[in-house]
Motif scaffolding. Structure first.
Motif, PDB file in Angstrom:
ATOM      1  N   TYR A 197      14.066 -15.922 -36.403  1.00  0.00           N
ATOM      2  CA  TYR A 197      13.888 -14.983 -35.299  1.00  0.00           C
ATOM      3  C   TYR A 197      12.931 -15.545 -34.251  1.00  0.00           C
ATOM      4  O   TYR A 197      13.171 -15.430 -33.049  1.00  0.00           O
ATOM      5  N   PHE A 198      11.873 -16.174 -34.731  1.00  0.00           N
ATOM      6  CA  PHE A 198      10.909 -16.772 -33.806  1.00  0.00           C
ATOM      7  C   PHE A 198      11.597 -17.844 -32.948  1.00  0.00           C
ATOM      8  O   PHE A 198      11.392 -17.906 -31.740  1.00  0.00           O
ATOM      9  N   SER A 199      12.426 -18.667 -33.587  1.00  0.00           N
ATOM     10  CA  SER A 199      13.143 -19.699 -32.838  1.00  0.00           C
ATOM     11  C   SER A 199      14.058 -19.087 -31.788  1.00  0.00           C
ATOM     12  O   SER A 199      14.198 -19.626 -30.685  1.00  0.00           O
ATOM     13  N   GLU A 200      14.669 -17.958 -32.146  1.00  0.00           N
ATOM     14  CA  GLU A 200      15.557 -17.307 -31.180  1.00  0.00           C
ATOM     15  C   GLU A 200      14.765 -16.773 -29.986  1.00  0.00           C
ATOM     16  O   GLU A 200      15.193 -16.912 -28.840  1.00  0.00           O
ATOM     17  N   LEU A 201      13.618 -16.173 -30.261  1.00  0.00           N
ATOM     18  CA  LEU A 201      12.771 -15.677 -29.164  1.00  0.00           C
ATOM     19  C   LEU A 201      12.340 -16.830 -28.255  1.00  0.00           C
ATOM     20  O   LEU A 201      12.385 -16.724 -27.029  1.00  0.00           O
ATOM     21  N   CYS A 202      11.946 -17.948 -28.866  1.00  0.00           N
ATOM     22  CA  CYS A 202      11.506 -19.104 -28.080  1.00  0.00           C
ATOM     23  C   CYS A 202      12.659 -19.676 -27.274  1.00  0.00           C
ATOM     24  O   CYS A 202      12.500 -20.019 -26.100  1.00  0.00           O
ATOM     25  N   SER A 203      13.803 -19.776 -27.919  1.00  0.00           N
ATOM     26  CA  SER A 203      14.986 -20.312 -27.243  1.00  0.00           C
ATOM     27  C   SER A 203      15.320 -19.463 -26.014  1.00  0.00           C
ATOM     28  O   SER A 203      15.625 -19.987 -24.935  1.00  0.00           O
ATOM     29  N   ASN A 204      15.229 -18.143 -26.167  1.00  0.00           N
ATOM     30  CA  ASN A 204      15.495 -17.251 -25.032  1.00  0.00           C
ATOM     31  C   ASN A 204      14.460 -17.433 -23.931  1.00  0.00           C
ATOM     32  O   ASN A 204      14.813 -17.469 -22.749  1.00  0.00           O
ATOM     33  N   ALA A 205      13.198 -17.550 -24.316  1.00  0.00           N
ATOM     34  CA  ALA A 205      12.145 -17.738 -23.315  1.00  0.00           C
ATOM     35  C   ALA A 205      12.401 -19.027 -22.535  1.00  0.00           C
ATOM     36  O   ALA A 205      12.242 -19.060 -21.312  1.00  0.00           O
ATOM     37  N   LEU A 206      12.839 -20.069 -23.242  1.00  0.00           N
ATOM     38  CA  LEU A 206      13.157 -21.337 -22.576  1.00  0.00           C
ATOM     39  C   LEU A 206      14.303 -21.177 -21.607  1.00  0.00           C
ATOM     40  O   LEU A 206      14.260 -21.668 -20.474  1.00  0.00           O
ATOM     41  N   ALA A 207      15.351 -20.492 -22.054  1.00  0.00           N
ATOM     42  CA  ALA A 207      16.530 -20.326 -21.204  1.00  0.00           C
ATOM     43  C   ALA A 207      16.166 -19.565 -19.929  1.00  0.00           C
ATOM     44  O   ALA A 207      16.635 -19.900 -18.840  1.00  0.00           O
ATOM     45  N   ILE A 208      15.310 -18.557 -20.066  1.00  0.00           N
ATOM     46  CA  ILE A 208      14.911 -17.778 -18.886  1.00  0.00           C
ATOM     47  C   ILE A 208      14.047 -18.636 -17.953  1.00  0.00           C
ATOM     48  O   ILE A 208      14.220 -18.611 -16.742  1.00  0.00           O
ATOM     49  N   THR A 209      13.156 -19.420 -18.548  1.00  0.00           N
ATOM     50  CA  THR A 209      12.318 -20.302 -17.718  1.00  0.00           C
ATOM     51  C   THR A 209      13.175 -21.282 -16.938  1.00  0.00           C
ATOM     52  O   THR A 209      12.897 -21.587 -15.780  1.00  0.00           O
TER      53      THR A 209
END
Ligand SMILES: *[C@@H]1O[C@H](CO)[C@@H](O)[C@H](O)[C@H]1NC(C)=O
Ligand SMILES: *[C@@H]1O[C@H](CO)[C@@H](O)[C@H](O)[C@H]1NC(C)=O
Ligand SMILES: *[C@@H]1O[C@H](CO)[C@@H](O)[C@H](O)[C@H]1NC(C)=O
Length: 206
Positions: free
Chosen positions: A190-202
């Motif tokens: 789940y943490f990886s998914e949150l980080c992945s999303n934050a990256l995609a938005i950035t």
């Protein structure tokens, strides 16, 4: 800035996934055409910027449900959405760190089992990696505030790989015991998914 126009077709989503540094120019050009197309009609604000933005992430449901848990995400400012996504990752990492501390104190309270040496080594690795992840995420928020999206990318990727390091460490220690999984597998995912999303938005800000 509203570079984040919806890319509707599957193939456009796929091309987002293949985003590499050397692809940035063509994608910017493509966005320009999309923007030109959008100018002809009024912007659809009904749909919500969070929903539009989440279409650019790999974990859409996680993106939508977590962003919508934060009232401030009702904004059309991508930079604010990126900061919220980083905040969500940081909060989850901090929560996971407390969970690890709780597991540590529980496992030191129960002496005697063979697993304890593995477990306590593993748990201190987790504690260390998650602390590092939290530091990286905090730094990445500063980088975002300074408009340095490349640096955000580097730091968030480092935070993600910290979580993966934990997982690998646990697997190594468990060799021979095939059906045991890390008590943190779900959390790491789940943490990886949150980080992945934050990256995609950035990346939409680049
Ligand atoms: C992100 O978290 C920080 C620290 O908790 C807070 O001050 C800030 O308002 C949050 N940002 C957003 C956009 O919610
Ligand atoms: C730690 O032990 C307490 C008391 O036995 C229990 O309620 C709690 O759920 C345990 N925490 C974890 C993370 O396993
Ligand atoms: C665990 O082991 C240590 C050292 O062997 C001992 O001092 C301590 O009392 C034990 N704790 C429990 C809860 O059994």
């Amino acid at each position: 800035m509203t570079l984040a126009q919806p890319l509707k077709s599957e193939s456009e989503m796929a091309s987002r996934k293949a985003l590499n540094q050397w692809l940035v120019m063509p994608i910017l050009l493509m966005n320009c055409f999309v923007l030109l197309g959008q100018c002809a009609r009024p912007l659809n604000t009904e749909e919500g910027e969070d929903l539009v933005t989440c279409k650019h992430t790999f974990h859409f449901q996680v993106c939508i449900s977590t962003l919508r848990s934060v009232p401030a995400s009702k904004t059309s400012d991508l930079k604010v959405l990126a900061e919220i996504a980083l905040n969500l990752s940081t909060t989850y990492a901090a929560d996971t760190l407390s969970y690890v501390h709780e597991l540590q104190s529980n496992s030191s309270a129960a002496n005697g089992s063979n697993n304890n040496i593995y477990a306590s080594r593993c748990l201190s690795d987790y504690a260390e990696e998650y602390s590092e992840a939290i530091e990286n995420l905090k730094d990445s928020k500063e980088a975002l505030a300074n408009g340095d999206c490349d640096q955000v990318d580097t730091l968030v990727s480092a935070a993600m790989s910290d979580a993966e390091t934990c997982e690998d460490g646990f697997k190594d220690m468990q060799s021979g015991d095939s059906d045991s999984t890390s008590p943190l597998t779900e959390r790491n995912r789940y943490f990886s998914e949150l980080c992945s999303n934050a990256l995609a938005i950035t990346k939409l800000l680049v």
